[in-house]
Design a protein around this motif. Structure first.
Motif, PDB file in Angstrom:
ATOM      1  N   MET A 174      17.981 -10.867  40.383  1.00 63.75           N
ATOM      2  CA  MET A 174      16.844 -10.537  41.000  1.00 63.75           C
ATOM      3  C   MET A 174      15.541  -9.932  40.132  1.00 63.75           C
ATOM      4  N   VAL A 175      15.869 -10.443  39.012  1.00 58.69           N
ATOM      5  CA  VAL A 175      14.922  -9.886  37.860  1.00 58.69           C
ATOM      6  C   VAL A 175      13.855 -11.249  37.811  1.00 58.69           C
ATOM      7  N   ILE A 176      12.554 -10.808  37.729  1.00 54.89           N
ATOM      8  CA  ILE A 176      11.611 -11.840  37.623  1.00 54.89           C
ATOM      9  C   ILE A 176      11.564 -12.389  36.150  1.00 54.89           C
ATOM     10  N   PRO A 177      11.212 -13.620  35.997  1.00 59.55           N
ATOM     11  CA  PRO A 177      11.334 -13.994  34.559  1.00 59.55           C
ATOM     12  C   PRO A 177      10.197 -13.428  33.776  1.00 59.55           C
ATOM     13  N   LYS A 178      10.741 -13.083  32.609  1.00 59.93           N
ATOM     14  CA  LYS A 178       9.547 -12.330  31.701  1.00 59.93           C
ATOM     15  C   LYS A 178       9.479 -10.825  32.104  1.00 59.93           C
ATOM     16  N   PHE A 179      10.203 -10.363  32.785  1.00 63.17           N
ATOM     17  CA  PHE A 179      10.064  -9.172  33.335  1.00 63.17           C
ATOM     18  C   PHE A 179      10.513  -8.093  32.423  1.00 63.17           C
ATOM     19  N   GLU A 180       9.891  -7.144  31.751  1.00 63.51           N
ATOM     20  CA  GLU A 180      10.684  -6.246  30.921  1.00 63.51           C
ATOM     21  C   GLU A 180      10.517  -4.732  31.399  1.00 63.51           C
ATOM     22  N   VAL A 181      11.556  -4.194  31.431  1.00 65.23           N
ATOM     23  CA  VAL A 181      11.607  -2.837  32.209  1.00 65.23           C
ATOM     24  C   VAL A 181      10.743  -1.817  31.135  1.00 65.23           C
ATOM     25  N   SER A 182       9.998  -1.015  31.785  1.00 63.30           N
ATOM     26  CA  SER A 182       9.150  -0.149  30.965  1.00 63.30           C
ATOM     27  C   SER A 182      10.011   1.209  30.416  1.00 63.30           C
ATOM     28  N   ASP A 183       9.540   1.666  29.382  1.00 62.63           N
ATOM     29  CA  ASP A 183      10.286   3.005  29.185  1.00 62.63           C
ATOM     30  C   ASP A 183       9.586   4.172  30.186  1.00 62.63           C
ATOM     31  N   PHE A 184      10.417   4.783  30.980  1.00 57.66           N
ATOM     32  CA  PHE A 184      10.107   5.573  32.239  1.00 57.66           C
ATOM     33  C   PHE A 184      10.056   7.018  31.421  1.00 57.66           C
ATOM     34  N   ASP A 185       9.271   7.802  32.074  1.00 63.98           N
ATOM     35  CA  ASP A 185       9.723   9.314  31.852  1.00 63.98           C
ATOM     36  C   ASP A 185      10.693   9.490  32.790  1.00 63.98           C
ATOM     37  N   LYS A 186      11.785  10.241  32.380  1.00 58.02           N
ATOM     38  CA  LYS A 186      12.826  10.366  33.231  1.00 58.02           C
ATOM     39  C   LYS A 186      12.691  11.677  34.243  1.00 58.02           C
ATOM     40  N   TYR A 187      12.981  11.749  35.413  1.00 52.86           N
ATOM     41  CA  TYR A 187      12.793  12.641  36.203  1.00 52.86           C
ATOM     42  C   TYR A 187      14.353  13.352  36.225  1.00 52.86           C
ATOM     43  N   LYS A 188      14.334  14.769  36.083  1.00 51.50           N
ATOM     44  CA  LYS A 188      15.496  15.380  36.070  1.00 51.50           C
ATOM     45  C   LYS A 188      15.712  16.330  37.179  1.00 51.50           C
ATOM     46  N   GLY A 189      15.014  16.234  38.248  1.00 55.45           N
ATOM     47  CA  GLY A 189      14.996  16.860  39.497  1.00 55.45           C
ATOM     48  C   GLY A 189      14.247  18.588  39.487  1.00 55.45           C
ATOM     49  N   THR A 190      13.364  18.691  38.326  1.00 60.44           N
ATOM     50  CA  THR A 190      12.961  19.876  38.304  1.00 60.44           C
ATOM     51  C   THR A 190      11.477  20.158  38.194  1.00 60.44           C
ATOM     52  N   THR A 191      10.838  19.052  38.470  1.00 58.30           N
ATOM     53  CA  THR A 191       9.339  18.879  38.537  1.00 58.30           C
ATOM     54  C   THR A 191       8.825  18.394  39.944  1.00 58.30           C
ATOM     55  N   TYR A 192       7.631  18.319  39.944  1.00 56.15           N
ATOM     56  CA  TYR A 192       6.910  17.864  41.161  1.00 56.15           C
ATOM     57  C   TYR A 192       7.217  16.420  41.341  1.00 56.15           C
ATOM     58  N   PRO A 193       7.847  15.959  42.546  1.00 53.70           N
ATOM     59  CA  PRO A 193       8.476  14.709  42.687  1.00 53.70           C
ATOM     60  C   PRO A 193       7.083  13.526  43.158  1.00 53.70           C
ATOM     61  N   LYS A 194       6.046  14.202  43.473  1.00 53.13           N
ATOM     62  CA  LYS A 194       4.995  12.948  43.805  1.00 53.13           C
ATOM     63  C   LYS A 194       4.340  12.634  42.334  1.00 53.13           C
ATOM     64  N   ASN A 195       4.212  13.568  41.588  1.00 56.52           N
ATOM     65  CA  ASN A 195       3.721  13.305  40.193  1.00 56.52           C
ATOM     66  C   ASN A 195       4.689  12.149  39.407  1.00 56.52           C
ATOM     67  N   HIS A 196       5.994  12.242  39.567  1.00 54.65           N
ATOM     68  CA  HIS A 196       6.768  11.329  39.116  1.00 54.65           C
ATOM     69  C   HIS A 196       6.729   9.888  39.695  1.00 54.65           C
ATOM     70  N   LEU A 197       6.603   9.995  40.957  1.00 57.34           N
ATOM     71  CA  LEU A 197       6.344   8.828  41.859  1.00 57.34           C
ATOM     72  C   LEU A 197       5.104   8.155  41.371  1.00 57.34           C
ATOM     73  N   LYS A 198       3.969   8.707  41.147  1.00 55.29           N
ATOM     74  CA  LYS A 198       2.639   8.229  40.544  1.00 55.29           C
ATOM     75  C   LYS A 198       2.672   7.403  39.345  1.00 55.29           C
ATOM     76  N   MET A 199       3.533   8.271  38.278  1.00 52.89           N
ATOM     77  CA  MET A 199       3.653   7.900  36.939  1.00 52.89           C
ATOM     78  C   MET A 199       4.608   6.608  36.823  1.00 52.89           C
ATOM     79  N   TYR A 200       5.599   6.442  37.925  1.00 52.84           N
ATOM     80  CA  TYR A 200       6.593   5.369  38.027  1.00 52.84           C
ATOM     81  C   TYR A 200       5.609   4.004  38.630  1.00 52.84           C
ATOM     82  N   CYS A 201       4.911   4.400  39.610  1.00 58.74           N
ATOM     83  CA  CYS A 201       3.942   3.242  40.238  1.00 58.74           C
ATOM     84  C   CYS A 201       2.905   2.838  39.216  1.00 58.74           C
ATOM     85  N   GLN A 202       2.374   3.542  38.278  1.00 54.85           N
ATOM     86  CA  GLN A 202       1.567   3.086  37.184  1.00 54.85           C
ATOM     87  C   GLN A 202       2.139   2.341  36.342  1.00 54.85           C
TER      88      GLN A 202
END
Length: 104
Positions: A1-29
Motif C-alpha cells: 500500500m506504499v506509494i512508489p518513491k514514498f519516503e516516511v518523514s521523521d516525525f516528532d513523536k507524540y508521547k501523550g503528554t502535550t496538546y494533541p491538535k498541535n501534533h495533528l497539525k505537525m503530522y499533516c504538514q
C-alpha cells in the motif's frame, strides 16, 4: 500500500503528554504531499507516536476508524485532557512567584 518513491518523514513523536491538535497539525504538514490519501495518513500515523500513545493506537478498535477524520477525532478525544489542563495565556499572565520559591 506504499506509494512508489514514498519516503516516511521523521516525525516528532507524540508521547501523550502535550496538546494533541498541535501534533495533528505537525503530522499533516509533514504528510502534506499525501493529504488526499487517507489510507496513507492512517497507516503512517502510528509512526508519529511513542510510549502510551502507541499503546492507545494499537488497542484502537479498527471498526471505529473508517476515515482519517475518525482517527483524528478519536486521537483528540483520547488526549483532550492535555488541552483542558494546559493554562491559557491569561492564566499564565496572572501567575506570580512567591518570594521564597523558584519559578520551576
Amino acid at each position: 500500500m506504499v506509494i512508489p518513491k514514498f519516503e516516511v518523514s521523521d516525525f516528532d513523536k507524540y508521547k501523550g503528554t502535550t496538546y494533541p491538535k498541535n501534533h495533528l497539525k505537525m503530522y499533516c504538514q509533514k504528510m502534506g504531499a499525501y493529504a488526499k490519501n487517507e489510507d496513507l495518513l492512517i497507516h503512517f500515523f502510528q509512526q508519529s507516536l511513542t510510549g502510551v500513545a502507541t499503546t492507545w493506537y494499537t488497542n484502537l478498535e479498527p471498526s471505529r476508524v473508517h476515515s482519517w477524520k475518525d482517527l483524528m477525532v478519536a486521537f483528540v478525544r483520547q488526549y483532550q485532557y492535555n488541552s483542558d489542563m494546559a493554562p491559557d495565556r491569561m492564566q499564565l499572565q496572572n501567575m506570580c512567584k512567591k518570594g521564597h520559591k523558584s519559578f520551576k
